[in-house]
Design a protein around this motif. Structure first.
Motif, mmCIF file in Angstrom:
data_model
loop_
_atom_site.group_PDB
_atom_site.id
_atom_site.type_symbol
_atom_site.label_atom_id
_atom_site.label_comp_id
_atom_site.label_asym_id
_atom_site.label_seq_id
_atom_site.Cartn_x
_atom_site.Cartn_y
_atom_site.Cartn_z
ATOM 1 N N GLU A 77 -11.283 -9.791 -1.701
ATOM 2 C CA GLU A 77 -11.560 -9.828 -0.257
ATOM 3 C C GLU A 77 -13.046 -9.957 0.066
ATOM 4 O OE1 GLU A 77 -12.048 -5.735 -1.549
ATOM 5 O OE2 GLU A 77 -10.078 -6.666 -1.360
ATOM 6 N N ALA B 48 -9.059 -0.448 5.801
ATOM 7 C CA ALA B 48 -8.398 -1.516 5.045
ATOM 8 C C ALA B 48 -8.872 -1.550 3.597
ATOM 9 C CB ALA B 48 -8.653 -2.857 5.723
ATOM 10 N N ARG C 248 -6.626 -0.773 0.193
ATOM 11 C CA ARG C 248 -6.477 -1.783 -0.838
ATOM 12 C C ARG C 248 -6.918 -1.265 -2.210
ATOM 13 N NH1 ARG C 248 -6.338 -7.296 1.115
ATOM 14 N NH2 ARG C 248 -5.748 -7.254 3.312
ATOM 15 N N GLU D 248 -4.613 2.040 -3.302
ATOM 16 C CA GLU D 248 -3.195 1.879 -2.950
ATOM 17 C C GLU D 248 -2.285 2.762 -3.798
ATOM 18 O OE1 GLU D 248 0.078 -1.668 -2.164
ATOM 19 O OE2 GLU D 248 -1.916 -2.149 -2.953
ATOM 20 N N ASP E 13 5.032 0.883 4.030
ATOM 21 C CA ASP E 13 4.775 0.290 5.347
ATOM 22 C C ASP E 13 3.474 0.824 5.934
ATOM 23 O OD1 ASP E 13 7.025 -1.261 5.300
ATOM 24 O OD2 ASP E 13 8.251 0.093 6.522
ATOM 25 N N SER F 29 0.623 -0.754 4.043
ATOM 26 C CA SER F 29 0.540 -2.176 4.396
ATOM 27 C C SER F 29 -0.135 -2.371 5.744
ATOM 28 C CB SER F 29 1.939 -2.788 4.405
ATOM 29 O OG SER F 29 1.890 -4.157 4.777
ATOM 30 N N GLN F 30 0.206 -1.520 6.707
ATOM 31 C CA GLN F 30 -0.420 -1.609 8.026
ATOM 32 C C GLN F 30 -1.906 -1.317 7.950
ATOM 33 O OE1 GLN F 30 1.938 1.102 10.354
ATOM 34 N NE2 GLN F 30 3.636 -0.334 10.562
ATOM 35 N N LYS G 28 -3.826 -1.843 5.252
ATOM 36 C CA LYS G 28 -4.441 -2.977 4.555
ATOM 37 C C LYS G 28 -4.631 -4.167 5.488
ATOM 38 C CE LYS G 28 -2.619 -3.985 0.538
ATOM 39 N NZ LYS G 28 -1.566 -4.186 -0.491
ATOM 40 N N ASP G 29 -3.666 -4.367 6.381
ATOM 41 C CA ASP G 29 -3.697 -5.533 7.270
ATOM 42 C C ASP G 29 -4.765 -5.442 8.354
ATOM 43 O OD1 ASP G 29 -1.706 -6.713 5.847
ATOM 44 O OD2 ASP G 29 -0.104 -6.300 7.284
ATOM 45 N N MET G 30 -5.397 -4.289 8.515
ATOM 46 C CA MET G 30 -6.497 -4.191 9.485
ATOM 47 C C MET G 30 -7.631 -5.154 9.134
ATOM 48 S SD MET G 30 -7.090 -0.197 10.438
ATOM 49 C CE MET G 30 -5.728 0.955 10.567
ATOM 50 N N TYR H 257 -7.506 -8.165 8.517
ATOM 51 C CA TYR H 257 -7.336 -9.475 9.138
ATOM 52 C C TYR H 257 -7.677 -9.489 10.622
ATOM 53 C CZ TYR H 257 -4.896 -10.186 4.745
ATOM 54 O OH TYR H 257 -4.595 -10.252 3.410
ATOM 55 N N ASP H 258 -8.171 -8.366 11.129
ATOM 56 C CA ASP H 258 -8.521 -8.283 12.544
ATOM 57 C C ASP H 258 -9.989 -7.901 12.722
ATOM 58 O OD1 ASP H 258 -7.842 -8.581 15.209
ATOM 59 O OD2 ASP H 258 -7.276 -6.488 15.470
#
Length: 326
Positions: free
Chosen positions: A60, A168, A172, A175, A185, A188-189, A191-193, A195-196
């Motif tokens: 990343e 995030a 990652r 984990e 879940d 995952s939520q 980690k997905d921060m 992308y924002d």
């Protein structure tokens, strides 16, 4: 990879072949034997530049590095034009990992319609993790740039949430450890921060509305950003802690590792000062960007955090909380 500059064959097949130009202003991009990229004259426009280093997993690092410099450019009101990555890699990094890194950088550049203007790639034995030092170049129409313009008695508006990038990264890198306490879940939520973390839309919306200053809240977290932009303007502030938005994933992960979420890497959040902060917050929400007023600037240079009605003084920023865990 062997220590030193990457071989020309690797440079060609794993870097140069993956790079494409997204801006017509780029006359000469990166190439073998080329020392500089060439941009067409910007005319009456201003040129904004900045640099940001990113250390971390190669998966990343490139993504974060591009967003780091673009967010800084956006906070001055600049439209991003190009980036130049300087990439230092440990010797155990494989060529396929380098190729993924370049693809990630190019992917973000495609999304933001910017170009890779040049760069440098080297393998070295003196580091254990990749270090990406990204330089960003942007343009500002005329002389309408935003800098050090915060004034006393203005609202402080914050977009998105505190510690998004830090949350995030921890999710990652930790984990497997987190999976012993939290659901997949949930992780995952968190980690997905990542992308924002772009604030391009935030900054564009703020500039159109009319504001006095913007500051990208990244290293040092929200507390660090509050200190920096008020100090730059020579003013103080009063911020209500409970008004600073924090996602539940951040709260729980910070409690798990005993971290302060307000001092944790907060890429993705923009701090803004404006005369009509509540109106601006509504404009942000209409544009799909979460935002709220967290406090006001003051003439006195005291930097005050109000927690449960009690006033305390904000301390100068120290090392980001991310370094305590990663």
């Amino acid at each position: 990879m062997k220590q030193g500059k990457v071989p020309e064959s690797v440079l060609t097949r794993s870097i140069l072949k993956l790079i494409k130009q997204n801006r017509e202003e780029v006359l000469e991009g990166p190439g073998i034997g080329e020392d500089c990229g060439i941009l067409r004259s910007l005319g009456q426009d201003l040129c904004a530049c900045n640099v940001a280093p990113v250390t971390g997993h190669i998966e990343e690092a490139g993504f974060r590095a591009v967003h780091a410099v673009v967010n800084n450019l956006a906070a001055t009101g600049a439209a991003p034009l190009a980036v130049l990555p300087s990439i230092l890699l440990p010797e155990d990094v494989k060529e396929k990992q380098l190729k993924r890194l370049i693809r990630d950088i190019q992917m973000v550049c495609d999304e933001l319609s910017i170009s890779i203007l040049g760069g440098h790639t080297e393998s070295t034995s003196v580091i254990s993790r990749p270090i990406i030092t990204m330089t960003g170049i942007g343009t500002i129409a005329g002389k309408a740039y935003v800098t050090k313009g915060a004034k006393p008695d203005q609202d402080i508006v914050m977009t998105k949430y505190a510690a998004m990038e830090g949350t995030a990264l921890i999710a990652r890198e930790k984990e497997s450890e987190l999976e012993t306490h939290y659901s997949r879940d949930f992780i995952s939520q968190a980690k997905d921060m990542l992308y924002d973390i772009s604030v391009l839309k935030d900054a564009e919306t703020a500039v159109k509305f009319g504001i006095s200053s913007m500051h990208d809240a990244r290293k040092g977290g929200i507390y660090g950003a509050l200190w920096e932009f008020t100090s730059a303007a020579g003013i103080g502030m009063k911020v209500i802690l409970e008004n600073i938005p924090v996602r539940q994933e951040t709260v729980e992960i910070c409690e798990f590792y005993d971290l302060n979420p307000y001092k944790l890497l907060s890429g993705g959040s923009l701090l803004i000062t404006a005369d009509k902060g509540y109106e601006l917050a509504e404009v942000f929400k209409a544009a799909g960007v979460p935002a709220c007023v967290i406090g006001k600037t003051t003439k006195e240079q005291k930097k005050i955090i109000i927690r449960e009605g009690e006033e305390g003084f904000l301390e100068p920023p120290k090392s980001d909380e991310i370094y305590r865990i990663l």
